[in-house]
Write a protein that holds these residues in place. Structure first.
Motif, PDB file in Angstrom:
ATOM      1  N   THR A   1       1.053  -1.055  -0.049  1.00 47.80           N
ATOM      2  CA  THR A   1       0.210   0.102  -0.265  1.00 47.80           C
ATOM      3  C   THR A   1       0.913   1.266  -0.137  1.00 47.80           C
ATOM      4  N   ARG A   2       0.271   2.693  -0.516  1.00 46.55           N
ATOM      5  CA  ARG A   2       0.723   3.383  -0.659  1.00 46.55           C
ATOM      6  C   ARG A   2       0.650   4.803   0.802  1.00 46.55           C
ATOM      7  N   HIS A   3       1.882   5.024   1.223  1.00 47.95           N
ATOM      8  CA  HIS A   3       1.216   5.834   2.645  1.00 47.95           C
ATOM      9  C   HIS A   3       0.462   7.396   2.066  1.00 47.95           C
ATOM     10  N   ALA A   4      -0.833   7.232   2.570  1.00 45.11           N
ATOM     11  CA  ALA A   4      -1.726   8.327   1.730  1.00 45.11           C
ATOM     12  C   ALA A   4      -2.014   9.847   2.780  1.00 45.11           C
ATOM     13  N   TYR A   5      -1.470  10.974   2.251  1.00 43.07           N
ATOM     14  CA  TYR A   5      -1.222  11.793   3.159  1.00 43.07           C
ATOM     15  C   TYR A   5      -2.022  12.977   4.408  1.00 43.07           C
ATOM     16  N   ARG A   6      -2.427  13.045   4.935  1.00 45.13           N
ATOM     17  CA  ARG A   6      -3.699  13.847   6.070  1.00 45.13           C
ATOM     18  C   ARG A   6      -3.476  14.630   6.448  1.00 45.13           C
ATOM     19  N   PHE A   7      -4.683  16.002   5.863  1.00 44.62           N
ATOM     20  CA  PHE A   7      -4.677  17.087   5.708  1.00 44.62           C
ATOM     21  C   PHE A   7      -5.146  17.490   6.784  1.00 44.62           C
ATOM     22  N   PHE A   8      -6.058  18.456   7.384  1.00 42.48           N
ATOM     23  CA  PHE A   8      -7.201  19.280   8.156  1.00 42.48           C
ATOM     24  C   PHE A   8      -7.883  20.188   7.376  1.00 42.48           C
ATOM     25  N   ALA A   9      -9.020  20.611   7.404  1.00 38.48           N
ATOM     26  CA  ALA A   9      -9.872  20.803   6.663  1.00 38.48           C
ATOM     27  C   ALA A   9     -10.244  21.946   7.408  1.00 38.48           C
ATOM     28  N   ASP A  10      -9.531  23.242   7.095  1.00 37.68           N
ATOM     29  CA  ASP A  10     -10.193  24.824   7.583  1.00 37.68           C
ATOM     30  C   ASP A  10     -11.911  24.756   7.690  1.00 37.68           C
ATOM     31  N   ALA A  11     -12.726  24.219   6.423  1.00 32.39           N
ATOM     32  CA  ALA A  11     -14.223  24.447   6.566  1.00 32.39           C
ATOM     33  C   ALA A  11     -14.413  22.574   5.640  1.00 32.39           C
TER      34      ALA A  11
ATOM     35  N   VAL B   1       4.985  21.517  -1.904  1.00 38.21           N
ATOM     36  CA  VAL B   1       5.860  20.370  -1.375  1.00 38.21           C
ATOM     37  C   VAL B   1       5.937  19.151  -1.768  1.00 38.21           C
ATOM     38  N   LEU B   2       4.062  18.876  -2.318  1.00 37.97           N
ATOM     39  CA  LEU B   2       4.106  17.406  -1.830  1.00 37.97           C
ATOM     40  C   LEU B   2       4.178  17.028  -4.163  1.00 37.97           C
ATOM     41  N   ARG B   3       3.462  18.131  -4.474  1.00 44.85           N
ATOM     42  CA  ARG B   3       3.218  18.807  -5.770  1.00 44.85           C
ATOM     43  C   ARG B   3       2.418  17.636  -6.243  1.00 44.85           C
ATOM     44  N   MET B   4       0.640  17.562  -5.312  1.00 43.10           N
ATOM     45  CA  MET B   4       0.014  16.732  -6.087  1.00 43.10           C
ATOM     46  C   MET B   4      -1.204  17.622  -6.682  1.00 43.10           C
TER      47      MET B   4
ATOM     48  N   ASP C   1      -5.336  13.235  -7.801  1.00 41.06           N
ATOM     49  CA  ASP C   1      -4.327  12.721  -6.767  1.00 41.06           C
ATOM     50  C   ASP C   1      -5.061  12.531  -5.921  1.00 41.06           C
ATOM     51  N   THR C   2      -4.912  11.385  -4.469  1.00 43.13           N
ATOM     52  CA  THR C   2      -5.966  11.196  -3.591  1.00 43.13           C
ATOM     53  C   THR C   2      -5.380  10.742  -2.292  1.00 43.13           C
ATOM     54  N   CYS C   3      -5.438  11.283  -1.277  1.00 40.55           N
ATOM     55  CA  CYS C   3      -4.902  11.769   0.063  1.00 40.55           C
ATOM     56  C   CYS C   3      -6.274  11.293   1.520  1.00 40.55           C
ATOM     57  N   GLU C   4      -5.882  11.560   2.315  1.00 40.79           N
ATOM     58  CA  GLU C   4      -7.308  11.236   3.664  1.00 40.79           C
ATOM     59  C   GLU C   4      -7.133  13.479   3.827  1.00 40.79           C
ATOM     60  N   VAL C   5      -8.808  13.029   3.998  1.00 39.62           N
ATOM     61  CA  VAL C   5      -8.639  15.256   5.448  1.00 39.62           C
ATOM     62  C   VAL C   5      -9.343  14.552   6.179  1.00 39.62           C
ATOM     63  N   ALA C   6      -9.118  15.520   7.194  1.00 41.05           N
ATOM     64  CA  ALA C   6     -10.158  14.701   8.741  1.00 41.05           C
ATOM     65  C   ALA C   6     -10.186  16.543   8.632  1.00 41.05           C
ATOM     66  N   ALA C   7     -12.031  16.375   9.475  1.00 34.06           N
ATOM     67  CA  ALA C   7     -12.978  17.329   8.898  1.00 34.06           C
ATOM     68  C   ALA C   7     -14.204  17.192  10.206  1.00 34.06           C
TER      69      ALA C   7
ATOM     70  N   HIS D   1     -11.304   9.429   2.505  1.00 35.25           N
ATOM     71  CA  HIS D   1     -10.927   9.742   1.577  1.00 35.25           C
ATOM     72  C   HIS D   1     -11.004  11.014   0.683  1.00 35.25           C
ATOM     73  N   ALA D   2      -9.676  11.222  -0.182  1.00 38.00           N
ATOM     74  CA  ALA D   2     -10.255  12.866  -0.469  1.00 38.00           C
ATOM     75  C   ALA D   2      -9.689  12.848  -2.013  1.00 38.00           C
ATOM     76  N   ARG D   3      -9.694  13.444  -3.103  1.00 39.55           N
ATOM     77  CA  ARG D   3      -9.834  13.486  -4.652  1.00 39.55           C
ATOM     78  C   ARG D   3      -9.107  14.791  -3.997  1.00 39.55           C
ATOM     79  N   VAL D   4      -7.881  15.611  -4.887  1.00 38.57           N
ATOM     80  CA  VAL D   4      -7.177  16.843  -5.014  1.00 38.57           C
ATOM     81  C   VAL D   4      -7.960  16.942  -5.906  1.00 38.57           C
ATOM     82  N   VAL D   5      -9.097  18.558  -6.178  1.00 35.19           N
ATOM     83  CA  VAL D   5      -9.961  19.115  -7.380  1.00 35.19           C
ATOM     84  C   VAL D   5      -9.428  20.447  -6.828  1.00 35.19           C
ATOM     85  N   PRO D   6     -10.184  21.339  -8.383  1.00 33.79           N
ATOM     86  CA  PRO D   6      -9.308  22.514  -8.288  1.00 33.79           C
ATOM     87  C   PRO D   6      -9.265  23.533  -6.917  1.00 33.79           C
ATOM     88  N   GLY D   7     -10.889  23.591  -6.805  1.00 29.97           N
ATOM     89  CA  GLY D   7     -10.808  24.083  -5.114  1.00 29.97           C
ATOM     90  C   GLY D   7     -10.687  23.253  -4.002  1.00 29.97           C
ATOM     91  N   GLY D   8     -10.214  22.109  -3.617  1.00 26.00           N
ATOM     92  CA  GLY D   8      -9.764  22.078  -2.820  1.00 26.00           C
ATOM     93  C   GLY D   8      -9.822  20.507  -2.718  1.00 26.00           C
TER      94      GLY D   8
END
Length: 130
Positions: free
Chosen positions: A2-12, A31-34, A38-44, A50-57
């Motif tokens: 499995t590939r490491h999944a980066y996790r971010f914290f959402a402001d909103a 830094v990560l050049r996502m 691309d997929t990652c994780e987000v805490a909100a 699980h989340a996917r990078v889109v133009p607005g967030g």
């Protein structure tokens, strides 16, 4: 493997899209050049997705099941630089709250800048340890 999944914290979160703060957005893009898609994780809102990078967030996809840690609070009576390491380790262990204990016999004091630093250290440790 499995590939490491980066996790971010959402402001909103708005309309199923998590919005990151400027520091996390910079980390994701520069830094990560996502890139978009691309997929990652987000805490909100106390949940992880699980989340996917889109133009607005980050577009929230499916929720990740997480274990609920017991509500443990630790009070630190060490205002110096070593308290940063204690905050980091306690966060990695899953302590839900860390407080600054102030009393008459305390040598030194907890400054606002130290408490702000604790917040940054705790966020970084929480991202690292998920």
């Amino acid at each position: 493997m499995t590939r490491h999944a980066y996790r971010f914290f959402a402001d909103a979160v708005s309309g199923g899209v998590a919005v990151l703060g400027p520091r996390d957005r910079r980390h994701l893009e520069q830094v990560l050049r996502m890139r978009v898609g691309d997929t990652c994780e987000v805490a909100a809102g106390g949940r992880a997705y699980h989340a996917r990078v889109v133009p607005g967030g980050l577009e929230l996809m499916d929720e990740i099941e997480t274990a609920t840690p017991p509500p443990v609070t630790v009070w630190l009576a060490q205002p110096g630089g070593r308290s940063d390491e204690a905050v980091e380790r306690l966060t990695e262990l899953g302590v839900s709250r860390i407080g600054a204990m102030r009393c008459r016999l305390l040598k030194g004091e907890f400054t606002d800048s130290r408490l702000d630093r604790w917040r940054r250290v705790a966020v970084a440790a929480a991202k690292q340890s998920k």
